[in-house]
Design an enzyme around this catalytic site. Structure first.
Site, PDB file in Angstrom:
ATOM      1  N   LYS A 157       0.818  -1.220   0.000  1.00 42.70           N
ATOM      2  CA  LYS A 157       0.000   0.000   0.000  1.00 42.70           C
ATOM      3  C   LYS A 157       0.853   1.273   0.000  1.00 42.70           C
ATOM      4  O   LYS A 157       2.062   1.228   0.276  1.00 42.70           O
ATOM      5  CB  LYS A 157      -0.934  -0.031   1.217  1.00 42.70           C
ATOM      6  N   TYR A 176     -12.544  -1.881  -3.750  1.00 44.44           N
ATOM      7  CA  TYR A 176     -13.014  -2.080  -2.370  1.00 44.44           C
ATOM      8  C   TYR A 176     -14.544  -1.965  -2.249  1.00 44.44           C
ATOM      9  O   TYR A 176     -15.054  -1.668  -1.159  1.00 44.44           O
ATOM     10  CB  TYR A 176     -12.339  -1.067  -1.442  1.00 44.44           C
ATOM     11  N   ASN A 193      -2.078   0.280   6.758  1.00 41.04           N
ATOM     12  CA  ASN A 193      -1.537  -0.970   7.294  1.00 41.04           C
ATOM     13  C   ASN A 193      -0.688  -1.773   6.295  1.00 41.04           C
ATOM     14  O   ASN A 193      -0.556  -2.985   6.399  1.00 41.04           O
ATOM     15  CB  ASN A 193      -2.662  -1.809   7.921  1.00 41.04           C
ATOM     16  N   HIS A 240      -2.265  -5.473   1.537  1.00 44.73           N
ATOM     17  CA  HIS A 240      -3.577  -6.109   1.329  1.00 44.73           C
ATOM     18  C   HIS A 240      -3.332  -7.555   0.934  1.00 44.73           C
ATOM     19  O   HIS A 240      -2.357  -7.847   0.242  1.00 44.73           O
ATOM     20  CB  HIS A 240      -4.324  -5.405   0.188  1.00 44.73           C
ATOM     21  N   GLU A 279      -9.797 -10.576  -7.521  1.00 50.00           N
ATOM     22  CA  GLU A 279      -8.827  -9.487  -7.343  1.00 50.00           C
ATOM     23  C   GLU A 279      -7.653  -9.618  -8.316  1.00 50.00           C
ATOM     24  O   GLU A 279      -7.155  -8.612  -8.824  1.00 50.00           O
ATOM     25  CB  GLU A 279      -8.357  -9.466  -5.886  1.00 50.00           C
TER      26      GLU A 279
END
Ligand code: DAT
Ligand code: MG
Length: 140
Positions: free
Chosen positions: A11, A51, A114, A117, A128
């Site tokens: 990320k 998302y 965080n 993913h 995905e």
């Protein structure tokens, strides 16, 4: 156990801190093989589409703003039990709850920022992977 593929993203908080290599090293050390990888700066619309499952959650705006705030590295990982193994090496969503040695424990800034993913099941992994990669971009 069967060889599986899963989808991973490094990320924007992590690419910004130059952690792409350190995170990929942890994935490889866990026995996962990077069979596709590219750096993308996703648009807000792409983040909202990727998302979409979270669109009713209170953090959806914050999540999609963050995910479109800088470069991300999208990857396909392959290995024995790859979906569960990747979730294990990632650690809990909230880094304060993540186990020692996990990516989120070591690198994540917060529950929102965080660092990584990972797909949570076989059906979401397939969706995905197909969202970000054409078949010819995956080289096992
Ligand atoms: P995970 O990424 O561990 O699969 P998730 O699917 O529940 O977690 O949520 C997707 C992302 O949304 C997560 O990585 C970070 C963000 N997020 C989840 N819960 C949040 C919260 N309470 N506040 C802010 N962001 C949150
Ligand atoms: Mg999730």
């Amino acid at each position: 156990m069967a060889t599986e593929r899963t989808f991973s993203m490094i990320k924007p908080d992590a690419t910004k801190r130059n952690l792409t290599g350190a995170i990929t090293k942890k994935l490889e050390e866990a026995g996962l093989r990077v069979v596709a990888s590219k750096r993308v700066w996703m648009s807000r619309r792409q983040a909202e589409a990727f998302y979409a499952v979270h669109k009713e959650r209170p953090f959806f705006g914050e999540l999609t703003e963050f995910m479109s705030s800088g470069p991300t590295v999208v990857q396909v990982l392959e290995g024995e039990n790859a979906i569960a193994k990747n979730r294990e090496v990632m650690g809990a969503t909230n880094p304060a709850e993540a186990a020692e040695g996990t990516i989120r424990k070591e690198f994540a800034n917060s529950i929102g920022e965080n660092s990584v993913h990972g797909s949570d099941a076989a059906d979401t992994a397939a969706e995905e992977i197909a969202f970000w990669f054409a078949g010819h971009e995956i080289v096992g």
